[in-house]
Design an enzyme around this catalytic site. Sequence first.
Site, PDB file in Angstrom:
ATOM      1  N   PHE A   1      -4.445 -13.605   7.811  1.00  0.00           N
ATOM      2  CA  PHE A   1      -5.037 -12.837   6.715  1.00  0.00           C
ATOM      3  C   PHE A   1      -5.906 -11.754   7.344  1.00  0.00           C
ATOM      4  O   PHE A   1      -7.013 -12.014   7.813  1.00  0.00           O
ATOM      5  CB  PHE A   1      -5.876 -13.773   5.837  1.00  0.00           C
ATOM      6  CG  PHE A   1      -6.139 -13.209   4.471  1.00  0.00           C
ATOM      7  CD1 PHE A   1      -5.879 -13.962   3.337  1.00  0.00           C
ATOM      8  CD2 PHE A   1      -6.638 -11.925   4.312  1.00  0.00           C
ATOM      9  CE1 PHE A   1      -6.112 -13.435   2.071  1.00  0.00           C
ATOM     10  CE2 PHE A   1      -6.859 -11.391   3.060  1.00  0.00           C
ATOM     11  CZ  PHE A   1      -6.604 -12.145   1.934  1.00  0.00           C
TER      12      PHE A   1
ATOM     13  N   ARG B   1     -12.075  -2.645   3.394  1.00  0.00           N
ATOM     14  CA  ARG B   1     -11.215  -1.505   3.753  1.00  0.00           C
ATOM     15  C   ARG B   1     -11.935  -0.561   4.709  1.00  0.00           C
ATOM     16  O   ARG B   1     -11.313   0.146   5.486  1.00  0.00           O
ATOM     17  CB  ARG B   1     -10.830  -0.698   2.504  1.00  0.00           C
ATOM     18  CG  ARG B   1      -9.977  -1.439   1.491  1.00  0.00           C
ATOM     19  CD  ARG B   1      -9.448  -0.446   0.458  1.00  0.00           C
ATOM     20  NE  ARG B   1      -9.011  -1.074  -0.773  1.00  0.00           N
ATOM     21  CZ  ARG B   1      -7.788  -1.568  -0.969  1.00  0.00           C
ATOM     22  NH1 ARG B   1      -6.898  -1.529  -0.006  1.00  0.00           N
ATOM     23  NH2 ARG B   1      -7.463  -2.110  -2.125  1.00  0.00           N
TER      24      ARG B   1
ATOM     25  N   GLU C   1       2.734   3.686   5.447  1.00  0.00           N
ATOM     26  CA  GLU C   1       2.252   2.387   4.950  1.00  0.00           C
ATOM     27  C   GLU C   1       1.265   1.785   5.936  1.00  0.00           C
ATOM     28  O   GLU C   1       1.412   1.948   7.150  1.00  0.00           O
ATOM     29  CB  GLU C   1       3.431   1.419   4.782  1.00  0.00           C
ATOM     30  CG  GLU C   1       3.957   1.298   3.375  1.00  0.00           C
ATOM     31  CD  GLU C   1       3.038   0.543   2.416  1.00  0.00           C
ATOM     32  OE1 GLU C   1       1.820   0.452   2.657  1.00  0.00           O
ATOM     33  OE2 GLU C   1       3.560   0.038   1.415  1.00  0.00           O
ATOM     34  N   ASP C   2       0.291   1.084   5.412  1.00  0.00           N
ATOM     35  CA  ASP C   2      -0.634   0.376   6.300  1.00  0.00           C
ATOM     36  C   ASP C   2       0.003  -0.900   6.834  1.00  0.00           C
ATOM     37  O   ASP C   2      -0.101  -1.197   8.016  1.00  0.00           O
ATOM     38  CB  ASP C   2      -1.959   0.071   5.589  1.00  0.00           C
ATOM     39  CG  ASP C   2      -1.758  -0.623   4.249  1.00  0.00           C
ATOM     40  OD1 ASP C   2      -0.691  -0.435   3.636  1.00  0.00           O
ATOM     41  OD2 ASP C   2      -2.660  -1.348   3.806  1.00  0.00           O
TER      42      ASP C   2
ATOM     43  N   ASP D   1       4.464  -6.590   4.776  1.00  0.00           N
ATOM     44  CA  ASP D   1       4.298  -8.051   4.813  1.00  0.00           C
ATOM     45  C   ASP D   1       5.630  -8.695   4.441  1.00  0.00           C
ATOM     46  O   ASP D   1       6.446  -8.996   5.301  1.00  0.00           O
ATOM     47  CB  ASP D   1       3.160  -8.426   3.854  1.00  0.00           C
ATOM     48  CG  ASP D   1       2.765  -9.882   3.957  1.00  0.00           C
ATOM     49  OD1 ASP D   1       3.520 -10.653   4.570  1.00  0.00           O
ATOM     50  OD2 ASP D   1       1.712 -10.258   3.424  1.00  0.00           O
TER      51      ASP D   1
END
Length: 188
Positions: A159, A172, A106-107, A110
Site C-alpha cells: 500500500f 499526495r 499515469e502515476d 495496479d
Amino acid sequence: MRGRQLSVLDDDIEAVLIGAEDIRTKIGELATVIDADYADREPLLVGVLKGAAMFMSDLARALSRPSTMEFMAVSSYGSSTTSSGVVRILKDLDRDISGQHVLIVEDIIDSGLTLSWLLKNLASRNPASIEVVALLRKPDASKVEVPVKYVGFDIPNDFVVGYGLDYAERYRDLPYIGRLKPAVYATR
Ligand code: PRP
C-alpha cells in the site's frame, strides 16, 4: 530530502520505497527516451487526475522538447481498494485529440483496468498515435493486456502513498513514495 522540513505525514510512513532523488533521476531517464522517440512529433500529454498531477508536471518540465497537456479524471466503480473495470468520466478532455500523438501519463498501474478502459476510450477518438507512460507498476498489471511503453518502477503489492498517490485523499504531497503503516488504515 534536501532542505525539507519533516512533515507530520512522515510519521505514518513505515518505509520509503522510492526517494525523491530517485524519482527525479528516473523521470530524467524517461524524458530522455521520450524526447528521442518523439523527436519529430509533439506529444500531447494526457494526465489522469488526481494521482498523476505531480508526475505530469515533473515529466513535462524534464522533456527538452515541447509538449501540450490535457487532463482527464475518471472514477472506477467498486470499492475504494479494488477496481471493477467499469469507469466513469468525471472530467473529460477539453479538446479533440484526432490526429494528435497522445501520451497517457499515469502515476500507477495496479489492476490495469483503468488504463485498459482509458486506452480503448481514447483510441476511439482517432489520435495519430497513443502510448502510455506510468511511473509505477504493480505485479497484478500483468494480468491485463495493457501495452505500457514507458515504466518508471515495478513495485511490490504494498500500500504505497506519496508523490500523487493518496490514502483517503491524504499523502499526495509527500515528495517520495512510501509504504503506509498498516495501523493508519486499520484505524480509520
Ligand atoms: C489510481 C491511479 C490509476 C488507477 C490505477 O487512481 O491513479 O488511475 O488508480 O488502478 P487500476 O490499475 O487498478 O485501475 P484512483 O482511482 O485512486 O484516483 P486518484 O488518482 O484520484 O487517486
